[in-house]
Each structure stands twice: as structure tokens, then as C-alpha cells.
Design an enzyme around this catalytic site. Structure first.
Site, PDB file in Angstrom:
ATOM      1  N   LYS A 186      74.003 -14.944 -14.451  1.00  0.00           N
ATOM      2  CA  LYS A 186      72.872 -14.141 -14.952  1.00  0.00           C
ATOM      3  C   LYS A 186      73.241 -13.500 -16.287  1.00  0.00           C
ATOM      4  CE  LYS A 186      71.063 -13.449 -10.303  1.00  0.00           C
ATOM      5  NZ  LYS A 186      70.961 -12.655  -9.089  1.00  0.00           N
ATOM      6  N   GLN A 193      72.225  -7.032  -6.573  1.00  0.00           N
ATOM      7  CA  GLN A 193      72.635  -8.332  -6.042  1.00  0.00           C
ATOM      8  C   GLN A 193      72.824  -8.250  -4.529  1.00  0.00           C
ATOM      9  OE1 GLN A 193      72.747 -11.144  -7.849  1.00  0.00           O
ATOM     10  NE2 GLN A 193      73.343 -12.357  -6.085  1.00  0.00           N
ATOM     11  N   ASP A 223      63.347  -8.709  -9.368  1.00  0.00           N
ATOM     12  CA  ASP A 223      63.588  -9.606  -8.233  1.00  0.00           C
ATOM     13  C   ASP A 223      62.333  -9.749  -7.355  1.00  0.00           C
ATOM     14  OD1 ASP A 223      65.974 -10.962  -7.827  1.00  0.00           O
ATOM     15  OD2 ASP A 223      67.052  -9.152  -7.219  1.00  0.00           O
TER      16      ASP A 223
HETATM   17  N1  GUN Z   1      71.266 -13.123  -3.586  1.00  0.00           N
HETATM   18  C1  GUN Z   1      70.902 -14.414  -3.451  1.00  0.00           C
HETATM   19  N2  GUN Z   1      69.802 -14.669  -4.195  1.00  0.00           N
HETATM   20  C2  GUN Z   1      69.470 -13.506  -4.799  1.00  0.00           C
HETATM   21  C3  GUN Z   1      68.434 -13.137  -5.696  1.00  0.00           C
HETATM   22  O1  GUN Z   1      67.570 -13.925  -6.092  1.00  0.00           O
HETATM   23  N3  GUN Z   1      68.440 -11.842  -6.098  1.00  0.00           N
HETATM   24  C4  GUN Z   1      69.358 -10.946  -5.664  1.00  0.00           C
HETATM   25  N4  GUN Z   1      69.270  -9.697  -6.107  1.00  0.00           N
HETATM   26  N5  GUN Z   1      70.332 -11.261  -4.827  1.00  0.00           N
HETATM   27  C5  GUN Z   1      70.379 -12.544  -4.412  1.00  0.00           C
END
Ligand code: GUN
Length: 281
Positions: A53, A97, A120
Site C-alpha cells: 500500500k 490493517q 476501507d
Molecule cells: N486485511 C485483509 N484485507 C484487508 C483490507 O482490505 N483492509 C484492511 N484494513 N485490512 C485487510
């Protein structure tokens, strides 16, 4: 005829380039788009996802800040971090996350994120908006799947879409998006009886199970579009939820890697720029 492989890398590249152009437009107006990522603990997969990211943000000229908290951090400390990011006017998007270490209450943390910074799309306000057909932030992975279907002109309207998996991150929002696009939607899960009888009816089959090779060729209708959301670490490297031989039956198939995964990050950039737009007006 073998399935057409859906090139997630190529579609994601277009979206990332679009995001870079949008970010540059904000920079020229004196606003630097800014994503804050909160990472708790040392989970290896999460570290990789967060690094990816950060790299994608850098390439698109989006500022990213990663706040790293120790695995044993308290609920209070994590919530205080989110409150500070909510109050920080320089931050447009906030992402915590997942998964969080077990002692932390995930739903309380997600509920604290300002819904207008919730890139998200995990806040109940945004999942409610999605359910009600209102504008809001949509979770990146299912949004990316919709963009892949669009990019390959795979029609959704009136089709039977079957989603295997009912998580808040993928399965449920995926079903809502497909429903919003006028598909007839079935959600299957670990307690579903006679799963193959249902998946064999799917014109569009989305696998979000988390088990390598779970969807086998006998579970797929010939010519179906099969979307593999799985990213499973196996002895032989990364594997999706869909077994390789499905390529002989399906009409379209997303590879792993190089399919849906690439789109998740592209949609995160896009959502972050939407957040800037919301703040900029
Ligand atoms: N963990 C696995 N996929 C995601 C996601 O799309 N966003 C977040 N914040 N955590 C994750």
C-alpha cells in the site's frame, strides 16, 4: 476452449494511473492527498500488504503515513490513535490493517473511524449506505472485482451470481454490489448444503473462502466467469481458492497472483482520492 484469463495487473495499472493524475491535480491546488495506515503487531502477511500500500501511494504521489503499534498495545492506545487521525485535517483516509491481535476489539475500532475518512468502507455507516444503494466508501476488494467485470464486459444484469464466503470485508459487500448491478445473488458459506449444486448454477462465481484449490472444475458451470479472491500461502507458493483445472471449464478466470489482488490496492488509491474530494468541497 480454455478460459480467458482476466489480467488484473493491466486493469489495476490503468486505475493506478488515473489515481496518479487525480492526485497530481490536488497537489497543484496545494492539497497533498494523505492516507494513514494503522498497523498493530508483526503479522507477516499484514506487513507485506501495508508495504504494498505504501509503495502504491508513493508511485501515485499520495502521501502515506504508517502508524505502527506494538502487538500488545491496549485498546485505549489504538482508539486514541484513531481519534487523533480523525481530528488531523491533513489526513484524508484512514485504514486500520486487519486482522488485529485477538485481545483488541475490532468492531469498536472500526466504529470509531470517521465514516468520511473510512477508505476501507468497513464502518457500519458505509456498509449501511452500500446496502441502501447510497453513495459511500465501498470495500476495496469487492469494488475491484466489479471493475474487473466491467473491464472485460462481463454482463451482470439478470445473471446468477454466487458468492462463496460471507465476510464483512469481501463476501457480504460483494453480494450487495452484485445485487446493486441487478444480478440474482446467492451467498454460500461453510454451512451451505450441497454447495456444488448451487455453484454449478452460477454465471458469475466469486470464491472468497481462504482455502487453496477449494473450487474444483466439477463445481463450475461451463463458460462461467470465475473470480478468485483467495490468496493462500502454500508449500508451492501463492495459490487461489480456485483449482487450476477450472481454467478448462470457465469462460473467464482471474489468476492468482495477478488477478483480484492488484485491484484491491488500486481501489484503495481511488477511495483515498474520493475522500480528498469529499474534504475539498
Ligand atoms: N486485511 C485483509 N484485507 C484487508 C483490507 O482490505 N483492509 C484492511 N484494513 N485490512 C485487510
Amino acid at each position: 476452449m480454455p478460459a480467458i484469463l482476466i489480467d488484473g495487473r493491466a486493469v489495476a495499472k490503468d486505475w493506478k494511473e488515473k489515481a496518479a493524475v487525480r492526485a497530481q491535480e490536488w497537489v497543484l491546488k496545494g492539497i497533498t492527498p494523505h492516507l494513514a495506515v494503522v498497523l498493530v503487531g508483526e503479522d507477516a502477511a499484514s506487513q507485506v500488504y501495508v508495504r504494498n500500500k505504501e509503495n502504491a501511494c508513493r508511485k501515485a504521489a499520495i502521501r502515506s503515513t504508517v502508524i505502527r503499534l506494538a502487538a500488545d498495545c491496549t485498546q485505549q492506545a489504538l482508539e486514541q490513535t484513531v481519534r487523533e487521525l480523525n481530528a488531523d485535517a491533513s489526513v484524508h483516509g484512514i485504514l486500520v490493517q486487519l486482522p488485529l491481535p485477538k485481545h483488541l476489539d475490532e468492531s469498536r475500532v472500526l466504529a470509531l473511524i470517521d465514516p468520511d475518512k473510512d477508505v476501507d468502507g468497513f464502518h457500519a455507516m458505509n456498509s449501511g449506505r452500500l446496502m441502501n444503494g447510497q453513495r459511500g466508501f465501498v470495500p476495496c476488494t469487492p469494488l475491484g472485482v466489479m471493475k474487473l467485470l466491467e473491464a472485460y464486459n462481463i454482463s451482470v444484469q439478470g445473471k446468477h451470481a454466487v458468492v462463496i464466503g460471507r465476510s464483512n470485508i469481501v463476501g457480504k459487500p460483494m453480494a450487495m454490489l452484485l445485487l446493486g448491478a441487478n444480478a440474482t445473488v446467492t451467498i454460500c458459506h461453510s454451512r451451505t448444503q450441497d454447495l456444488p449444486a448451487i455453484t454449478c448454477q452460477a454465471d458469475i462465481l466469486v470464491a472468497a473462502v481462504g482455502k487453496a484449490g477449494f473450487v474444483t472444475a466439477d463445481m463450475v458451470k461451463p463458460g462461467a466467469a470465475v473470480i478468485d479472491v483467495g490468496i493462500n500461502r502454500t508449500e508451492n507458493g501463492l495459490a487461489g481458492d480456485v483449482a487450476p483445472e477450472v481454467a478448462d471449464v470457465a469462460g473467464w478466470l482471474t489468476p492468482v497472483p495477478g488477478g483480484v489482488g492488484q485491484m484491491t490496492i488500486a481501489m484503495l488509491l481511488s477511495n483515498t482520492l474520493d475522500a480528498v474530494q469529499m474534504h475539498g468541497i
